[in-house]
Design a protein around this motif. Structure first.
Motif, PDB file in Angstrom:
ATOM      1  N   UNK A   1       1.648  -9.670   3.353  1.00  0.00           N
ATOM      2  CA  UNK A   1       2.031  -8.347   3.875  1.00  0.00           C
ATOM      3  C   UNK A   1       0.890  -7.781   4.695  1.00  0.00           C
ATOM      4  N   UNK A   2       1.256  -7.067   5.741  1.00  0.00           N
ATOM      5  CA  UNK A   2       0.246  -6.510   6.639  1.00  0.00           C
ATOM      6  C   UNK A   2      -0.009  -5.030   6.378  1.00  0.00           C
ATOM      7  N   UNK A   3       0.834  -4.393   5.549  1.00  0.00           N
ATOM      8  CA  UNK A   3       0.553  -2.994   5.210  1.00  0.00           C
ATOM      9  C   UNK A   3      -0.537  -2.947   4.151  1.00  0.00           C
ATOM     10  N   UNK A   4      -1.232  -1.821   4.071  1.00  0.00           N
ATOM     11  CA  UNK A   4      -2.378  -1.702   3.179  1.00  0.00           C
ATOM     12  C   UNK A   4      -2.319  -0.396   2.400  1.00  0.00           C
ATOM     13  N   UNK A   5      -3.163  -0.335   1.378  1.00  0.00           N
ATOM     14  CA  UNK A   5      -3.347   0.903   0.642  1.00  0.00           C
ATOM     15  C   UNK A   5      -4.134   1.897   1.499  1.00  0.00           C
ATOM     16  N   UNK A   6      -3.983   3.196   1.254  1.00  0.00           N
ATOM     17  CA  UNK A   6      -4.839   4.174   1.940  1.00  0.00           C
ATOM     18  C   UNK A   6      -6.307   3.883   1.619  1.00  0.00           C
ATOM     19  N   UNK A   7      -7.222   4.294   2.480  1.00  0.00           N
ATOM     20  CA  UNK A   7      -8.636   3.987   2.246  1.00  0.00           C
ATOM     21  C   UNK A   7      -9.283   4.832   1.168  1.00  0.00           C
ATOM     22  N   UNK A   8      -8.562   5.829   0.645  1.00  0.00           N
ATOM     23  CA  UNK A   8      -9.119   6.777  -0.304  1.00  0.00           C
ATOM     24  C   UNK A   8     -10.205   7.595   0.400  1.00  0.00           C
ATOM     25  N   UNK A   9     -11.307   7.863  -0.252  1.00  0.00           N
ATOM     26  CA  UNK A   9     -12.344   8.701   0.349  1.00  0.00           C
ATOM     27  C   UNK A   9     -13.175   7.857   1.323  1.00  0.00           C
ATOM     28  N   UNK A  10     -12.936   8.031   2.603  1.00  0.00           N
ATOM     29  CA  UNK A  10     -13.594   7.178   3.583  1.00  0.00           C
ATOM     30  C   UNK A  10     -15.110   7.307   3.536  1.00  0.00           C
ATOM     31  N   UNK A  11     -15.627   8.460   3.143  1.00  0.00           N
ATOM     32  CA  UNK A  11     -17.074   8.633   3.075  1.00  0.00           C
ATOM     33  C   UNK A  11     -17.706   7.795   1.974  1.00  0.00           C
ATOM     34  N   UNK A  12     -16.891   7.309   1.027  1.00  0.00           N
ATOM     35  CA  UNK A  12     -17.415   6.482  -0.060  1.00  0.00           C
ATOM     36  C   UNK A  12     -17.572   5.019   0.356  1.00  0.00           C
TER      37      UNK A  12
END
Length: 457
Positions: free
Chosen positions: A93-104
């Motif tokens: 699958x090419x869809x992904x989970x959200x990145x969550x807190x990108x600053x982390x």
């Protein structure tokens, strides 16, 4: 590998690794989260078009971007094999989970970054790397005489959201994905360097529970102490989902099953899960019992006022998102009913409760005695010198597996992939091991050779 007859394949895979990295970087750059509330649909559409172009460039026929019933897109292609050869379906699958807190993230989540011998980026392992694994295996075979089987590829666009678009599309077009064997490239080795096929998957159900007590929020000084607090009621409901030791305690669900097979040492699990010193693991039995053979409830989110900006109010309504992982041997429909009944029965003070089901998938158990598993065992042993293939469970869910098993009961289904523990899929700083990508691409190529030979004549 130099001493084996498969050395040319190994050399081809190694030579393809720079291309694999470059293409994975292109794929990771798409912010293909299948949730238009968080990311524009155009990101998923662009990723789907990338996959379609890649399949076309590799000589696949009937390449199509399929509009599935959940509003997302899956990509299909067919590569004909020699006359009389079996057909193998390769899934990713090419869809992904959200990145969550990108600053982390230590590097941008949608920019493939090499660090400490691993490639970091959202989807690098789960599961854009799985698609690159398939392409690399096929390219290596084409460089060494050709692909010995017919190949279908399907790249799903909403696996992480669990909305069932591809499952329903497959049910409406049952001839599309028909195959003799199916390789799901969306699991992972038990640890780096230990070749593993996943024999079981827990199913899942996802519900939203809402508790209502008042027509509107009230001042906690004027009404607190007598007015029923919906947030407090919800907390009680959620607490009832676990026993004192942390075990899942949904009434009517068996929480005592045992896992027979590869075990997961507690110290290894603590390290993989990054459990803080002094914090206990929850539940009872072995770690393998808890994560592969038993139900597991998780509160994914709670709608309530944040600490910053909170007012002195008695809350009129509160809601939570609750996930339940369902082990093989338990029907997901029944588990959903029992979860809903449990939540409703534990609401205190006569508060009103509403439980809404959002997603569901059945658990899966593979037949590890099949010829395809024999072919994969030989392939993995060659690709990982000195190691034998292991079978393990996986706590995650891939609902498509059960759909495919129902549509094609004679097909053999194998689960492999790049999501070993260090990959930290679904968390910040997800990564893939390039060595695992190389070895599993080789293993898949060898498997296709072995499987074709086992079905000849």
């Amino acid at each position: 590998m130099e001493s084996t007859p498969f050395a040319p394949l190994a050399e081809s895979v190694a030579s393809l690794l720079p291309r694999a990295k470059a293409e994975l970087a292109e794929l990771v750059a798409f912010r293909s989260v299948a949730d238009p509330a968080q990311f524009p649909r155009s990101e998923c559409e662009a990723a789907a078009n990338w996959v379609a172009e890649a399949l076309t460039a590799e000589g696949f026929q009937d390449v199509a971007v399929l509009d599935t019933p959940d509003g997302t897109q899956s990509v299909y292609g067919f590569l004909p094999g020699p006359e009389g050869a079996p057909t193998v379906l390769l899934y990713a699958h090419y869809d992904v989970q959200p990145p969550l807190e990108e600053s982390a993230w230590l590097s941008p989540p949608f920019e493939l970054t090499e660090r400490d011998g691993r490639w970091y980026g959202r989807g690098a392992a789960d599961c854009k790397g799985g698609l690159i694994m398939h392409l690399t295996a096929l390219r290596a075979l084409k460089a060494n005489g050709g692909v010995p089987v017919g190949v279908k590829i399907i790249a799903e666009g909403s696996e992480e959201q669990g909305t069932g678009g591809l499952e329903r599309y497959a049910e409406e077009h049952p001839e599309l994905l028909a195959a003799d064997t199916i390789v799901i490239g969306d699991s992972g080795n038990f640890r780096v360097g230990l070749p593993t096929v996943t024999a079981t998957l827990r199913g899942m159900t996802l519900v939203r529970v809402q508790v209502d007590t008042l027509e509107g929020n009230l001042h906690s000084g004027q009404f607190g102490g007598a007015a029923p607090d919906a947030l407090a009621a919800l907390i009680r409901v959620l607490d009832s989902l676990r026993a004192d030791d942390g075990s899942t305690a949904v009434e009517g669900l068996d929480s005592d099953a045992r896992w027979e097979g590869l075990q997961y040492p507690e110290e290894d699990f603590r390290k993989d899960a990054k459990v803080l010193d002094g914090v206990w693991l929850i539940g009872s039995g072995t770690v393998a019992d808890r994560i592969w053979a038993r139900p597991a409830v998780t509160v994914l989110g709670v709608d309530c006022p944040p600490v910053v900006g909170a007012t002195p109010s008695v809350q009129a309504s509160a809601r939570a998102l609750v996930s339940l992982r369902v082990p093989p041997g338990t029907d997901a429909d029944e588990a959903t009913e029992r979860l809903a009944a449990h939540l409703e029965s534990k609401v205190p003070w006569g508060a009103r409760a509403t439980v809404e089901q959002l997603a569901q998938g059945q658990p899966f158990r593979a037949d590890t005695s099949s010829p395809a598993y024999t072919a994969m065992a030989a392939a993995m042993q060659a690709a990982y010198p000195g190691e034998e293939m292991q079978t393990a469970g996986q706590g995650g869910s891939i609902p498509l597996c059960n759909t495919l098993a129902e549509l094609y009961p004679e097909a053999e289904i194998l689960l492999i992939g790049l999501s070993e523990p260090q990959a930290q899929i679904h968390a910040v700083n997800e990564s893939v091991s390039p060595e695992e990508l190389e070895r599993l691409s080789l293993a898949e190529a060898l498997f296709l050779v072995n499987y074709a030979a086992s079905q000849a004549g």
